[in-house]
Scaffold this motif. Structure first.
Motif, mmCIF file in Angstrom:
data_model
loop_
_atom_site.group_PDB
_atom_site.id
_atom_site.type_symbol
_atom_site.label_atom_id
_atom_site.label_comp_id
_atom_site.label_asym_id
_atom_site.label_seq_id
_atom_site.Cartn_x
_atom_site.Cartn_y
_atom_site.Cartn_z
ATOM 1 N N VAL A 3 0.855 -1.189 0.000
ATOM 2 C CA VAL A 3 0.000 0.000 0.000
ATOM 3 C C VAL A 3 0.891 1.239 0.000
ATOM 4 O O VAL A 3 1.873 1.310 0.737
ATOM 5 C CB VAL A 3 -0.939 0.001 1.236
ATOM 6 N N GLY A 4 0.555 2.183 -0.855
ATOM 7 C CA GLY A 4 1.278 3.441 -0.931
ATOM 8 C C GLY A 4 2.521 3.416 -1.809
ATOM 9 O O GLY A 4 3.098 4.454 -2.089
ATOM 10 N N GLU A 5 2.929 2.247 -2.259
ATOM 11 C CA GLU A 5 4.106 2.126 -3.122
ATOM 12 C C GLU A 5 3.726 2.532 -4.546
ATOM 13 O O GLU A 5 2.760 2.025 -5.108
ATOM 14 C CB GLU A 5 4.563 0.670 -3.107
ATOM 15 N N PRO A 6 4.463 3.446 -5.163
ATOM 16 C CA PRO A 6 4.112 3.841 -6.541
ATOM 17 C C PRO A 6 4.321 2.672 -7.504
ATOM 18 O O PRO A 6 5.339 1.980 -7.438
ATOM 19 C CB PRO A 6 5.066 4.989 -6.855
ATOM 20 N N VAL A 7 3.345 2.456 -8.370
ATOM 21 C CA VAL A 7 3.413 1.345 -9.321
ATOM 22 C C VAL A 7 2.982 1.829 -10.694
ATOM 23 O O VAL A 7 1.967 2.507 -10.837
ATOM 24 C CB VAL A 7 2.502 0.175 -8.879
ATOM 25 N N LYS A 8 3.770 1.453 -11.677
ATOM 26 C CA LYS A 8 3.443 1.718 -13.075
ATOM 27 C C LYS A 8 3.355 0.359 -13.761
ATOM 28 O O LYS A 8 4.302 -0.420 -13.750
ATOM 29 C CB LYS A 8 4.532 2.567 -13.706
ATOM 30 N N LEU A 9 2.201 0.061 -14.326
ATOM 31 C CA LEU A 9 1.978 -1.188 -15.043
ATOM 32 C C LEU A 9 2.259 -0.918 -16.520
ATOM 33 O O LEU A 9 1.713 0.027 -17.093
ATOM 34 C CB LEU A 9 0.527 -1.629 -14.833
ATOM 35 N N PHE A 43 0.527 2.551 -17.336
ATOM 36 C CA PHE A 43 -0.635 2.897 -16.524
ATOM 37 C C PHE A 43 -0.176 3.041 -15.078
ATOM 38 O O PHE A 43 0.397 2.115 -14.512
ATOM 39 C CB PHE A 43 -1.708 1.806 -16.619
ATOM 40 N N ASP A 44 -0.417 4.207 -14.484
ATOM 41 C CA ASP A 44 -0.119 4.415 -13.067
ATOM 42 C C ASP A 44 -1.269 3.838 -12.254
ATOM 43 O O ASP A 44 -2.442 4.100 -12.545
ATOM 44 C CB ASP A 44 0.036 5.903 -12.762
ATOM 45 N N LEU A 45 -0.935 3.038 -11.250
ATOM 46 C CA LEU A 45 -1.954 2.414 -10.417
ATOM 47 C C LEU A 45 -2.111 3.153 -9.104
ATOM 48 O O LEU A 45 -1.126 3.624 -8.529
ATOM 49 C CB LEU A 45 -1.588 0.950 -10.132
ATOM 50 N N ASP A 46 -3.338 3.239 -8.637
ATOM 51 C CA ASP A 46 -3.631 3.819 -7.325
ATOM 52 C C ASP A 46 -3.414 2.731 -6.279
ATOM 53 O O ASP A 46 -4.162 1.758 -6.232
ATOM 54 C CB ASP A 46 -5.067 4.328 -7.282
ATOM 55 N N THR A 47 -2.406 2.894 -5.472
ATOM 56 C CA THR A 47 -2.094 1.903 -4.437
ATOM 57 C C THR A 47 -2.366 2.449 -3.041
ATOM 58 O O THR A 47 -1.763 2.014 -2.080
ATOM 59 C CB THR A 47 -0.619 1.457 -4.548
ATOM 60 N N SER A 48 -3.270 3.403 -2.940
ATOM 61 C CA SER A 48 -3.543 4.039 -1.649
ATOM 62 C C SER A 48 -4.303 3.137 -0.676
ATOM 63 O O SER A 48 -4.351 3.427 0.516
ATOM 64 C CB SER A 48 -4.312 5.341 -1.847
ATOM 65 N N LYS A 49 -4.886 2.044 -1.183
ATOM 66 C CA LYS A 49 -5.592 1.113 -0.299
ATOM 67 C C LYS A 49 -5.399 -0.312 -0.801
ATOM 68 O O LYS A 49 -5.135 -0.544 -1.982
ATOM 69 C CB LYS A 49 -7.070 1.462 -0.193
ATOM 70 N N ALA A 50 -5.527 -1.266 0.106
ATOM 71 C CA ALA A 50 -5.366 -2.677 -0.228
ATOM 72 C C ALA A 50 -6.487 -3.139 -1.156
ATOM 73 O O ALA A 50 -7.607 -2.620 -1.115
ATOM 74 C CB ALA A 50 -5.354 -3.523 1.044
#
Length: 69
Positions: A3-9, A43-50
């Motif tokens: 959670v909270g880790e920036p991720v680009k798919l 694609f940037d993913l929203d990782t603000s929540k599980a």
């Protein structure tokens, strides 16, 4: 991912065979997006929540997901 880790798919279609020329990512409102041959699409993913972010080819035959913990 955490959670909270920036991720680009990133999807990079390297074959013109099959139904992998389109992409669906419902959580990002991506529907039947064309994937050009040999052109990475990010694609940037929203990782603000599980949770889970599902993705699939245009015909929903090839599937995957990103799990956010």
């Amino acid at each position: 991912v955490k959670v909270g880790e920036p991720v680009k798919l990133v999807f990079n279609r390297i074959s013109d065979k099959g139904c992998l020329d389109q992409l669906n990512i419902p959580a990002l409102n991506v529907k039947q997006q064309d994937l050009p041959l040999n052109e990475p699409q990010e694609f940037d993913l929203d990782t603000s929540k599980a949770g889970e972010i599902d993705f699939a080819c245009g015909m929903n035959m090839f599937k995957g997901k990103v799990v956010i913990e």
